[in-house]
Design a protein around this motif. Structure first.
Motif, PDB file in Angstrom:
ATOM      1  N   LEU A 231      12.045  16.658  79.394  1.00  0.00           N
ATOM      2  CA  LEU A 231      11.227  15.672  80.434  1.00  0.00           C
ATOM      3  C   LEU A 231       9.805  15.738  79.790  1.00  0.00           C
ATOM      4  O   LEU A 231       9.290  16.830  79.220  1.00  0.00           O
ATOM      5  N   ALA A 232       9.029  14.878  80.077  1.00  0.00           N
ATOM      6  CA  ALA A 232       7.596  14.830  80.254  1.00  0.00           C
ATOM      7  C   ALA A 232       7.187  14.849  81.516  1.00  0.00           C
ATOM      8  O   ALA A 232       7.588  14.420  82.216  1.00  0.00           O
ATOM      9  N   PHE A 233       5.784  15.803  81.758  1.00  0.00           N
ATOM     10  CA  PHE A 233       5.328  16.150  83.086  1.00  0.00           C
ATOM     11  C   PHE A 233       4.125  15.241  83.068  1.00  0.00           C
ATOM     12  O   PHE A 233       3.263  15.629  82.567  1.00  0.00           O
ATOM     13  N   TYR A 234       3.819  15.070  84.429  1.00  0.00           N
ATOM     14  CA  TYR A 234       2.571  14.137  84.738  1.00  0.00           C
ATOM     15  C   TYR A 234       2.340  14.948  86.255  1.00  0.00           C
ATOM     16  O   TYR A 234       3.111  15.242  87.268  1.00  0.00           O
ATOM     17  N   LEU A 270       8.862  12.576  73.856  1.00  0.00           N
ATOM     18  CA  LEU A 270       8.953  11.085  73.845  1.00  0.00           C
ATOM     19  C   LEU A 270       9.381  10.713  72.603  1.00  0.00           C
ATOM     20  O   LEU A 270       9.778   9.445  72.579  1.00  0.00           O
ATOM     21  N   TRP A 271       9.074  11.174  71.494  1.00  0.00           N
ATOM     22  CA  TRP A 271       9.166  10.503  70.330  1.00  0.00           C
ATOM     23  C   TRP A 271       9.987  11.666  69.097  1.00  0.00           C
ATOM     24  O   TRP A 271      10.503  11.291  68.131  1.00  0.00           O
ATOM     25  N   SER A 293      12.906  11.494  78.620  1.00  0.00           N
ATOM     26  CA  SER A 293      12.691  11.172  77.361  1.00  0.00           C
ATOM     27  C   SER A 293      13.769  10.100  76.849  1.00  0.00           C
ATOM     28  O   SER A 293      13.670   9.069  76.443  1.00  0.00           O
ATOM     29  N   ALA A 294      15.027  10.688  77.224  1.00  0.00           N
ATOM     30  CA  ALA A 294      16.198   9.804  76.778  1.00  0.00           C
ATOM     31  C   ALA A 294      16.208   8.377  77.438  1.00  0.00           C
ATOM     32  O   ALA A 294      16.459   7.363  76.981  1.00  0.00           O
ATOM     33  N   ALA A 300      12.877   1.384  75.892  1.00  0.00           N
ATOM     34  CA  ALA A 300      11.861   0.961  75.264  1.00  0.00           C
ATOM     35  C   ALA A 300      12.984   0.018  73.944  1.00  0.00           C
ATOM     36  O   ALA A 300      12.538  -1.144  73.740  1.00  0.00           O
ATOM     37  N   LEU A 301      13.996   0.494  73.733  1.00  0.00           N
ATOM     38  CA  LEU A 301      15.191  -0.238  72.879  1.00  0.00           C
ATOM     39  C   LEU A 301      15.441  -1.409  73.603  1.00  0.00           C
ATOM     40  O   LEU A 301      15.572  -2.623  73.060  1.00  0.00           O
ATOM     41  N   GLU A 302      15.891  -1.268  74.836  1.00  0.00           N
ATOM     42  CA  GLU A 302      16.355  -2.474  75.758  1.00  0.00           C
ATOM     43  C   GLU A 302      15.285  -3.477  75.831  1.00  0.00           C
ATOM     44  O   GLU A 302      15.542  -4.696  75.742  1.00  0.00           O
TER      45      GLU A 302
END
Length: 366
Positions: A231-234, A270-271, A293-294, A300-302
């Motif tokens: 996870l990325a957190f804000y 994320l990368w 992230s997944a 992004a791919l979609e």
């Protein structure tokens, strides 16, 4: 703080009673003057011609005694005063019952909180005694409990999660999309890897719809060193501390640093595959938004197009910079790299897209 809440509730109830009795005391004096000039409780109490302060205190005393079982040597001396006394007693019956109920509820709530604290401390003591654990660890746990309680006493902006509200869980998907947009979109106002001029507007709406929130209590760890990051957190509100560690909690590098609202953490996930390089702990009740992230990569791919191309190029530059900084001996943590570097990477990715689009256009013309 339960002590403060109890004092506030009692003070509020007392202030309400005094305000009501003030108006009743004024009514007492008015009825005494205007009801029957020759026979009234002002003359009966020998208050006629006395200073205002003495008359007011006597009137307030009479009013207060109607609300509770207390003695008073002032009584009605004519029909108007008896009617006023009857109405005052009827009002007092209702208000006194309400006052007693509110005070009982406040004291009962305070006792319940204190009983829960004592029960929890007794359970902790019994646990440590039964397993013969160290007194040092017990003191550390008790200190954590005290610090956690202090953190709960600090006011915070957010106290309710969307997932706690049944109406939100049962509402139509279209309303959930709008709700998630308004809740989570503020997190994407400033990060360099979001370029709204080249990205599909629907991409961010879908990203918001995949996000979720955490409301962490004081002293709660969001992650520990060497854990696999997903996870990325804000940080939306509250206060957290990040302690950089190498491998374990015991190998800390420097004192903890404060993480302020508006900060992103764990952006590398994320990368690239990422392992947490520190410990993130809430110091007050904190509201944190989480981006999987997944799901971010799948969207992004979609979405494809310029959105995917920009994120792809930004990711290549970003991972390349992380590798270069690591090769130079710099330690990269979950706090990521400086904002000016992030914006520089975003500019390079945007320029690459522009050059790529120009080259494609020229090839098509040929």
């Amino acid at each position: 703080n339960p002590y403060s809440v109890l004092v506030l509730k009692l003070s509020s109830a007392l202030a309400t009673v005094l305000l009501i009795n003030h108006f009743i005391a004024c009514g007492w004096y008015y009825v005494g003057l205007e009801g029957n000039p020759s026979r009234n409780w002002i003359m009966l109490s020998q208050l006629d011609g006395q200073p205002f302060g003495e008359v007011y205190v006597s009137a307030m005393h009479w009013s207060l005694t109607q609300f509770m079982p207390a003695t008073n040597n002032i009584g009605p001396d004519n029909v108007f005063e008896r009617l006023f006394a009857i109405m005052t007693v009827l009002v007092a019956v209702c208000l006194f019952s309400s006052l007693v109920g509110s005070i009982t509820a406040a004291v009962g709530s305070f006792r319940q909180v204190q009983a829960e604290k004592l029960k929890q401390e007794a359970s902790v003591r019994a646990f440590f005694e039964e397993r013969k654990l160290s007194a040092e660890l017990f003191d550390a746990m008790r200190e954590h409990g005290q610090e956690s309680q202090k953190g709960r006493e600090i006011a915070v902006d957010v106290t309710t999660k969307m997932s706690d509200i049944k109406l939100f869980r049962d509402c139509p998907e279209s309303l959930k999309l709008r709700l998630n947009e308004e809740v989570f979109m503020p997190a994407f106002q400033h990060p360099a890897w979001i370029q709204k001029d080249v990205m599909d507007p629907g991409f961010l709406l879908k990203v918001c719809h995949t996000m979720f929130e955490k409301l962490e209590s004081p002293g709660k760890d969001l992650f520990l060193p060497d854990q696999t990051a997903t996870l990325a957190f804000y940080v939306a509100s509250g206060s957290l501390n990040f302690a950089e560690s190498q491998g374990t909690l015991q190998k800390r590098v420097g004192p903890p640093s404060k993480v302020l609202p508006g900060s992103w953490l764990c952006e590398p996930v994320l990368w690239a595959q990422w392992y947490h390089r520190g410990q993130l702990t809430s110091t007050t009740t904190s509201f944190v938004m989480c981006l999987d992230s997944a799901k971010f990569i799948d969207l992004a791919l979609e979405t494809g197009g310029l959105t995917y191309q920009f994120l792809f190029m930004f990711g290549i530059h970003y991972v390349g910079m992380l590798e270069r900084l690591c090769s130079e001996g710099l330690v990269i943590t979950d706090r990521g790299i400086e904002a000016n570097h992030m914006h520089d990477l975003a500019d390079r990715a945007s320029k690459f897209l522009s050059v790529s689009a120009t080259s494609t256009s020229l090839l098509r013309r040929e």
